[in-house]
Write an enzyme that holds these catalytic residues in place. Structure first.
Site, short mmCIF file in Angstrom:
data_model
loop_
_atom_site.label_atom_id
_atom_site.label_comp_id
_atom_site.label_asym_id
_atom_site.label_seq_id
_atom_site.Cartn_x
_atom_site.Cartn_y
_atom_site.Cartn_z
N CYS A 150 46.47 79.09 -1.32
CA CYS A 150 47.73 78.73 -0.67
C CYS A 150 47.54 78.65 0.85
CB CYS A 150 48.83 79.70 -1.11
SG CYS A 150 50.46 78.99 -0.95
N HIS A 179 48.55 81.01 -6.77
CA HIS A 179 48.16 82.40 -6.50
C HIS A 179 47.54 83.09 -7.71
CE1 HIS A 179 50.08 83.01 -2.51
NE2 HIS A 179 50.85 82.02 -2.91
N GLU A 181 45.78 85.61 -7.86
CA GLU A 181 45.75 87.07 -7.69
C GLU A 181 47.03 87.74 -8.20
OE1 GLU A 181 46.30 84.83 -5.49
OE2 GLU A 181 47.76 85.50 -4.00
N1 GLN Z 1 53.92 77.95 3.22
C1 GLN Z 1 52.82 78.77 3.66
C2 GLN Z 1 52.03 78.08 4.76
O1 GLN Z 1 52.30 76.97 5.08
C3 GLN Z 1 51.91 79.08 2.49
C4 GLN Z 1 52.63 79.93 1.48
C5 GLN Z 1 51.74 80.83 0.67
O2 GLN Z 1 50.60 81.14 1.07
N2 GLN Z 1 52.26 81.31 -0.41
O3 GLN Z 1 51.14 78.66 5.32
#
Ligand code: GLN
Length: 193
Positions: free
Chosen positions: A81, A173, A175
């Site tokens: 992410c 995610h 994890e």
């Molecule tokens: N929206 C976040 C970003 O732009 C990422 C979100 C996340 O890691 N769950 O960094």
């Protein structure tokens, strides 16, 4: 079994969940906050969180150059992410946030819409026999990929899991679900050298 020390970049975000997932697999973990921490590890996870904050803190801690160098030299690395955004070369929004540019992709942040921005989906992944349960939280997707990047999974026609050599990056995610297969893939990369 070979002793593997996995670093988890611990500047911001859900690094504890990644460390717990890796420890369940028998890996030793190091929370990486300094260059010395970074030099002591065999693999690296960059967690989810807020990519602009992770970039700023990495810059303030003098980690940007050393991260580029170690990952560029083949340190097995998984970014999830915000971690994927930080590894990438650019964002579609052309912001001036700090990115490592070691993964040859352009990402779009918060790509799945702002109203219903978090969701879960079953995702089929190249190389895995059963689907992965993907938890997406204000997740990015990949908008453009370079030649050396393999797409391992897509949602709505957009890549959400890619691999470029020793780098794996996910929009979701792993994890948070108790499914250890992607963390296992990272550990396998270390054991295969
Ligand atoms: N929206 C976040 C970003 O732009 C990422 C979100 C996340 O890691 N769950 O960094």
């Amino acid at each position: 079994m070979t002793f593997v020390s996995v670093g988890v970049l611990a500047l911001q975000g859900d690094f504890r969940e990644h460390a717990a997932a890796l420890e369940r697999l028998g890996a030793e973990t190091t929370l990486v906050r300094t260059v010395a921490d970074l030099m002591s590890i065999d693999a690296l996870v960059i967690p989810g969180g807020e990519s602009t904050t992770i970039g700023k803190l990495a810059d303030w801690n003098g980690l940007v150059g050393p991260l580029r160098q170690r990952i560029g030299e083949g340190l097995p690395t998984m970014g999830t992410c915000a971690g994927m955004i930080f590894l990438a070369g650019a964002t579609a929004e052309r912001s001036d946030q700090v990115q490592l540019g070691v993964l040859d992709v352009v990402v779009r942040r918060n790509a799945f819409g702002r109203q219903v921005d978090s969701f879960e989906a079953e995702i089929s992944v190249d190389g895995l026999s059963d689907p992965v349960h993907g938890v997406f939280i204000r997740a990015p997707w990949i908008e453009k990929i370079g030649d050396g990047v393999d797409v391992l999974a897509e949602v709505e026609g957009h890549p959400v899991l890619v691999r470029q050599g020793s780098i794996i990056a996910t929009s979701f995610h792993p994890e948070l679900t108790g499914d250890a297969r992607l963390h296992t893939l990272l550990l396998d990369m270390v054991r295969e050298g």
